[in-house]
Scaffold this motif. Structure first.
Motif, PDB file in Angstrom:
ATOM      1  N   GLU A 124       0.836  -1.203   0.000  1.00 13.82           N
ATOM      2  CA  GLU A 124       0.000   0.000   0.000  1.00 13.82           C
ATOM      3  C   GLU A 124       0.871   1.253   0.000  1.00 13.82           C
ATOM      4  O   GLU A 124       0.553   2.231  -0.692  1.00 13.82           O
ATOM      5  N   LEU A 125       1.962   1.234   0.724  1.00 17.69           N
ATOM      6  CA  LEU A 125       2.883   2.364   0.739  1.00 17.69           C
ATOM      7  C   LEU A 125       3.463   2.611  -0.647  1.00 17.69           C
ATOM      8  O   LEU A 125       3.528   3.760  -1.107  1.00 17.69           O
ATOM      9  N   LYS A 126       3.860   1.547  -1.342  1.00 20.32           N
ATOM     10  CA  LYS A 126       4.395   1.705  -2.697  1.00 20.32           C
ATOM     11  C   LYS A 126       3.353   2.287  -3.631  1.00 20.32           C
ATOM     12  O   LYS A 126       3.653   3.153  -4.460  1.00 20.32           O
ATOM     13  N   LEU A 127       2.100   1.830  -3.499  1.00 17.90           N
ATOM     14  CA  LEU A 127       1.021   2.354  -4.341  1.00 17.90           C
ATOM     15  C   LEU A 127       0.797   3.837  -4.062  1.00 17.90           C
ATOM     16  O   LEU A 127       0.678   4.641  -4.997  1.00 17.90           O
ATOM     17  N   VAL A 128       0.783   4.211  -2.798  1.00 16.17           N
ATOM     18  CA  VAL A 128       0.574   5.616  -2.434  1.00 16.17           C
ATOM     19  C   VAL A 128       1.737   6.472  -2.931  1.00 16.17           C
ATOM     20  O   VAL A 128       1.535   7.584  -3.439  1.00 16.17           O
ATOM     21  N   GLU A 130       3.625   5.853  -5.511  1.00 17.44           N
ATOM     22  CA  GLU A 130       3.510   5.951  -6.966  1.00 17.44           C
ATOM     23  C   GLU A 130       2.438   6.961  -7.361  1.00 17.44           C
ATOM     24  O   GLU A 130       2.653   7.797  -8.250  1.00 17.44           O
ATOM     25  N   LEU A 131       1.285   6.915  -6.683  1.00 12.74           N
ATOM     26  CA  LEU A 131       0.212   7.881  -6.977  1.00 12.74           C
ATOM     27  C   LEU A 131       0.656   9.301  -6.644  1.00 12.74           C
ATOM     28  O   LEU A 131       0.354  10.246  -7.381  1.00 12.74           O
ATOM     29  N   PHE A 132       1.380   9.463  -5.553  1.00 17.93           N
ATOM     30  CA  PHE A 132       1.871  10.781  -5.181  1.00 17.93           C
ATOM     31  C   PHE A 132       2.861  11.294  -6.221  1.00 17.93           C
ATOM     32  O   PHE A 132       2.824  12.473  -6.603  1.00 17.93           O
ATOM     33  N   SER A 133       3.723  10.402  -6.688  1.00 15.03           N
ATOM     34  CA  SER A 133       4.689  10.780  -7.718  1.00 15.03           C
ATOM     35  C   SER A 133       3.976  11.221  -8.995  1.00 15.03           C
ATOM     36  O   SER A 133       4.341  12.223  -9.616  1.00 15.03           O
TER      37      SER A 133
END
Length: 146
Positions: A124-128, A130-133
């Motif tokens: 979930e941290l990686k997904l967040v 990536e979305l933030f990026s």
């Protein structure tokens, strides 16, 4: 003699040593001139000055030793109180070994569950991230979101 009485006796010993130390230091300290308006104090004998230099070291060593004895006594008192508060084992050694085995199995199950939760949180941290990026790239490039 019970533990409280022993502790009280040790504290009294420390107080006695401290009282004697401070009293002896006040009694045996060489005279010092307080200001220029007072007369010069009488000189002390050379042997008194040399013995006075060693006296604080000896007395402080005795005070530290007495204080350490009190701390050790208190430590043993609290340790004994903790041990006395432990429940008595029921069923003997076999029951204790079974309980230990059950607790280890429970610990392993909880550890596996926590590992799964950790892996899910990392995904979930990686997904967040990536979305933030992507969001920051869109803001910097002034792109409209797709």
């Amino acid at each position: 003699m019970d533990v409280i009485s022993q502790l009280q006796e040790q504290v009294n010993t420390v107080a006695s040593v401290a009282f004697n130390t401070f009293g002896s230091l006040q009694r045996d300290a060489p005279s010092v001139r307080l200001s220029a308006s007072y007369p010069e104090p009488p000189p002390t004998a050379a042997e008194d000055a040399s013995s006075f230099a060693e006296q604080p070291k000896l007395m402080s060593a005795a005070l530290v030793k007495a204080a350490k004895q009190v701390l050790l006594s208190e430590l043993f008192f609290f340790f004994d109180a903790l041990v006395a508060g432990l429940p008595l084992p029921e069923g003997g050694e076999e029951a204790q070994l079974k309980r230990i085995t059950d607790l280890q199995a429970e610990n392993d199950a909880v550890g596996q569950e926590l590992q799964k939760q950790l892996e899910a949180a990392e995904k979930e941290l990686k997904l967040v991230q990536e979305l933030f990026s992507q969001a920051t790239d869109n803001c910097f490039n002034l792109k409209k979101p797709e």
